[in-house]
Write a protein that holds these residues in place. Structure first.
Motif, PDB file in Angstrom:
ATOM      1  N   VAL A  63     139.309  25.117  10.881  1.00  0.00           N
ATOM      2  CA  VAL A  63     138.748  26.119   9.982  1.00  0.00           C
ATOM      3  C   VAL A  63     139.834  27.069   9.511  1.00  0.00           C
ATOM      4  O   VAL A  63     140.588  27.631  10.295  1.00  0.00           O
ATOM      5  CB  VAL A  63     137.629  26.915  10.688  1.00  0.00           C
ATOM      6  N   SER A  64     139.905  27.259   8.181  1.00  0.00           N
ATOM      7  CA  SER A  64     140.744  28.316   7.617  1.00  0.00           C
ATOM      8  C   SER A  64     139.868  29.348   6.918  1.00  0.00           C
ATOM      9  O   SER A  64     140.065  30.551   7.031  1.00  0.00           O
ATOM     10  CB  SER A  64     141.765  27.738   6.635  1.00  0.00           C
ATOM     11  N   ASP A  65     138.846  28.864   6.211  1.00  0.00           N
ATOM     12  CA  ASP A  65     137.858  29.727   5.570  1.00  0.00           C
ATOM     13  C   ASP A  65     136.487  29.080   5.724  1.00  0.00           C
ATOM     14  O   ASP A  65     136.379  27.872   5.933  1.00  0.00           O
ATOM     15  CB  ASP A  65     138.167  29.926   4.080  1.00  0.00           C
ATOM     16  N   VAL A  66     135.454  29.891   5.579  1.00  0.00           N
ATOM     17  CA  VAL A  66     134.094  29.369   5.658  1.00  0.00           C
ATOM     18  C   VAL A  66     133.835  28.455   4.460  1.00  0.00           C
ATOM     19  O   VAL A  66     134.151  28.799   3.320  1.00  0.00           O
ATOM     20  CB  VAL A  66     133.072  30.527   5.664  1.00  0.00           C
ATOM     21  N   THR A  67     133.294  27.280   4.712  1.00  0.00           N
ATOM     22  CA  THR A  67     133.018  26.324   3.643  1.00  0.00           C
ATOM     23  C   THR A  67     131.523  26.264   3.375  1.00  0.00           C
ATOM     24  O   THR A  67     130.703  26.813   4.114  1.00  0.00           O
ATOM     25  CB  THR A  67     133.518  24.923   4.033  1.00  0.00           C
ATOM     26  N   GLU A  68     131.165  25.540   2.314  1.00  0.00           N
ATOM     27  CA  GLU A  68     129.757  25.407   1.956  1.00  0.00           C
ATOM     28  C   GLU A  68     128.991  24.560   2.955  1.00  0.00           C
ATOM     29  O   GLU A  68     127.762  24.560   2.969  1.00  0.00           O
ATOM     30  CB  GLU A  68     129.624  24.816   0.542  1.00  0.00           C
ATOM     31  N   ASP A  69     129.704  23.835   3.801  1.00  0.00           N
ATOM     32  CA  ASP A  69     129.046  23.048   4.853  1.00  0.00           C
ATOM     33  C   ASP A  69     128.429  23.944   5.923  1.00  0.00           C
ATOM     34  O   ASP A  69     127.627  23.487   6.738  1.00  0.00           O
ATOM     35  CB  ASP A  69     130.056  22.113   5.532  1.00  0.00           C
ATOM     36  N   VAL A  70     128.816  25.216   5.938  1.00  0.00           N
ATOM     37  CA  VAL A  70     128.348  26.152   6.958  1.00  0.00           C
ATOM     38  C   VAL A  70     127.463  27.220   6.319  1.00  0.00           C
ATOM     39  O   VAL A  70     127.863  27.877   5.354  1.00  0.00           O
ATOM     40  CB  VAL A  70     129.533  26.837   7.672  1.00  0.00           C
ATOM     41  N   GLY A  71     126.267  27.368   6.849  1.00  0.00           N
ATOM     42  CA  GLY A  71     125.367  28.438   6.431  1.00  0.00           C
ATOM     43  C   GLY A  71     125.336  29.505   7.501  1.00  0.00           C
ATOM     44  O   GLY A  71     125.161  29.194   8.685  1.00  0.00           O
ATOM     45  N   TRP A 110     124.650  24.187  -4.860  1.00  0.00           N
ATOM     46  CA  TRP A 110     123.406  24.967  -4.880  1.00  0.00           C
ATOM     47  C   TRP A 110     122.239  24.115  -5.404  1.00  0.00           C
ATOM     48  O   TRP A 110     122.362  23.386  -6.390  1.00  0.00           O
ATOM     49  CB  TRP A 110     123.566  26.195  -5.766  1.00  0.00           C
ATOM     50  N   ASP A 111     121.086  24.241  -4.719  1.00  0.00           N
ATOM     51  CA  ASP A 111     119.909  23.444  -5.046  1.00  0.00           C
ATOM     52  C   ASP A 111     118.768  24.380  -5.433  1.00  0.00           C
ATOM     53  O   ASP A 111     118.069  24.928  -4.580  1.00  0.00           O
ATOM     54  CB  ASP A 111     119.520  22.599  -3.824  1.00  0.00           C
ATOM     55  N   ASP A 112     118.554  24.558  -6.751  1.00  0.00           N
ATOM     56  CA  ASP A 112     117.500  25.444  -7.239  1.00  0.00           C
ATOM     57  C   ASP A 112     116.122  25.016  -6.764  1.00  0.00           C
ATOM     58  O   ASP A 112     115.288  25.850  -6.397  1.00  0.00           O
ATOM     59  CB  ASP A 112     117.500  25.478  -8.783  1.00  0.00           C
ATOM     60  N   ALA A 113     115.880  23.717  -6.766  1.00  0.00           N
ATOM     61  CA  ALA A 113     114.559  23.214  -6.394  1.00  0.00           C
ATOM     62  C   ALA A 113     114.254  23.527  -4.928  1.00  0.00           C
ATOM     63  O   ALA A 113     113.133  23.934  -4.597  1.00  0.00           O
ATOM     64  CB  ALA A 113     114.486  21.707  -6.642  1.00  0.00           C
ATOM     65  N   ARG A 114     115.242  23.347  -4.059  1.00  0.00           N
ATOM     66  CA  ARG A 114     115.066  23.628  -2.630  1.00  0.00           C
ATOM     67  C   ARG A 114     114.818  25.114  -2.409  1.00  0.00           C
ATOM     68  O   ARG A 114     113.952  25.504  -1.625  1.00  0.00           O
ATOM     69  CB  ARG A 114     116.320  23.172  -1.870  1.00  0.00           C
ATOM     70  N   SER A 145     117.591  34.979   4.093  1.00  0.00           N
ATOM     71  CA  SER A 145     118.937  34.581   4.521  1.00  0.00           C
ATOM     72  C   SER A 145     118.975  33.120   4.930  1.00  0.00           C
ATOM     73  O   SER A 145     119.911  32.381   4.591  1.00  0.00           O
ATOM     74  CB  SER A 145     119.395  35.462   5.690  1.00  0.00           C
ATOM     75  N   ILE A 146     117.948  32.689   5.657  1.00  0.00           N
ATOM     76  CA  ILE A 146     117.896  31.290   6.093  1.00  0.00           C
ATOM     77  C   ILE A 146     117.622  30.370   4.901  1.00  0.00           C
ATOM     78  O   ILE A 146     118.215  29.286   4.788  1.00  0.00           O
ATOM     79  CB  ILE A 146     116.838  31.114   7.191  1.00  0.00           C
ATOM     80  N   SER A 203     119.885  26.249   1.129  1.00  0.00           N
ATOM     81  CA  SER A 203     119.838  25.867  -0.289  1.00  0.00           C
ATOM     82  C   SER A 203     121.210  25.567  -0.885  1.00  0.00           C
ATOM     83  O   SER A 203     121.301  25.263  -2.065  1.00  0.00           O
ATOM     84  CB  SER A 203     119.152  26.966  -1.112  1.00  0.00           C
ATOM     85  N   HIS A 204     122.260  25.654  -0.075  1.00  0.00           N
ATOM     86  CA  HIS A 204     123.591  25.327  -0.622  1.00  0.00           C
ATOM     87  C   HIS A 204     124.244  24.151   0.112  1.00  0.00           C
ATOM     88  O   HIS A 204     125.459  24.010   0.149  1.00  0.00           O
ATOM     89  CB  HIS A 204     124.511  26.555  -0.645  1.00  0.00           C
TER      90      HIS A 204
END
Length: 280
Positions: free
Chosen positions: A67-75, A103-107, A135-136, A141-142
């Motif tokens: 890990v260097s920065d937070v990625t979209e794989d992590v919520g 990002w998933d608008d439908a979700r 928050s959850i 949703s991403h």
């Protein structure tokens, strides 16, 4: 074995607190409960692991990548709102759709409707329970495959907590999704966690399968004379409380068979934590 999160020898020092050699792994498809008293180091562990604060040393891998920065794989869900209170839920959707490539608008819309969050209400008017739900929902949703929650159910009413826990179990049941969940509410973790890691005064003091803790561990209560008959290898921790000893054992049936006259009962996670932390 594949891991969603691997933390090895994580250290972080402040003037009055030190996080020392924190190491644990979260298996893919599992829920790890990180348990400890307030101030034990749960939040510091999470923030240092995610580089939200600078760690002094240690290695952190998410899906086998350092890990260097937070990625979209992590919520990530912290205790409190991280969103602008001046935005509505709909306005937040527009902002986040420009922020996350997955990002998933439908979700997002589906989950908002499921949890009855008002689309045009300012976020600053939301209750704590509504903030935690939002928050959850955002984290889910991403395209996150690993959720990290820090005291996300603290202060919620019973009904809202159950809704949140159901959503988390549903998330883990999909593919290889995983959760690291810190909490001092052990009852929540008893319901959904697969593994439990205890942290106290900045150190990992105990790690175990949740089911083993709940179904095999036990607390025996006895007078001084009975305690003196025990061998050290027969128990994990003990403390004197009033006129009797409380003793944590790792195999209820074996202990009960050898000492049938000693009172013994199942141990809750918070009792295990308290006994280990205060063992003398």
């Amino acid at each position: 074995m594949e891991y969603a999160l691997e933390i090895k020898d994580l250290c972080k020092s402040y003037n009055t607190f030190t996080l020392e050699d924190i190491s644990f792994k979260v298996e893919k498809g599992s829920i790890m409960g990180l348990v400890g008293r307030n101030g034990a180091g749960k939040t510091t562990t999470i923030k240092a692991a995610l580089n939200i604060i600078n760690k002094d040393s240690g290695v952190v891998k998410v899906f086998n990548k350092e890990v260097s920065d937070v990625t979209e794989d992590v919520g990530i869900v912290f205790d409190g709102s991280t969103f602008s209170g001046d935005l509505t839920v709909t306005q937040l959707q527009h902002v986040l759709s420009q922020t996350y490539s997955n990002w998933d608008d439908a979700r997002y819309t589906e989950l908002l409707n499921r949890f009855n969050l008002a689309l045009e209400k300012k976020i600053r008017t939301f209750s704590r329970g509504m903030i935690m739900k939002l928050s959850i929902i955002v984290a889910l949703s991403h395209g996150a495959k690993l959720l990290i929650l820090d005291e996300a159910t603290g202060g919620l009413d019973v009904a809202t907590r159950e809704e949140v826990l159901d959503l988390l179990v549903e998330f883990v049941s999909e593919e290889d999704n995983s959760i690291l969940m810190s909490s001092h509410i052990s009852g929540d973790l008893e319901k959904i966690a697969d593994n439990i890691t205890f942290i106290d005064e900045g150190k990992i003091i105990f790690q175990e399968l949740k089911d083993k803790l709940v179904y095999e561990y036990a607390i025996a209560r006895m007078k001084d004379a009975d305690f003196e008959k025990l061998q050290t290898k027969e128990f994990i921790a003990a403390r004197k409380r009033g006129l009797q000893y409380e003793v944590l054992v790792g195999d209820k049936e074996v202990f009960a068979s050898k000492y049938p006259n000693i009172e013994i009962g199942n141990a809750r996670i918070d009792e295990v934590l308290t006994l280990i932390s205060n063992s003398n």
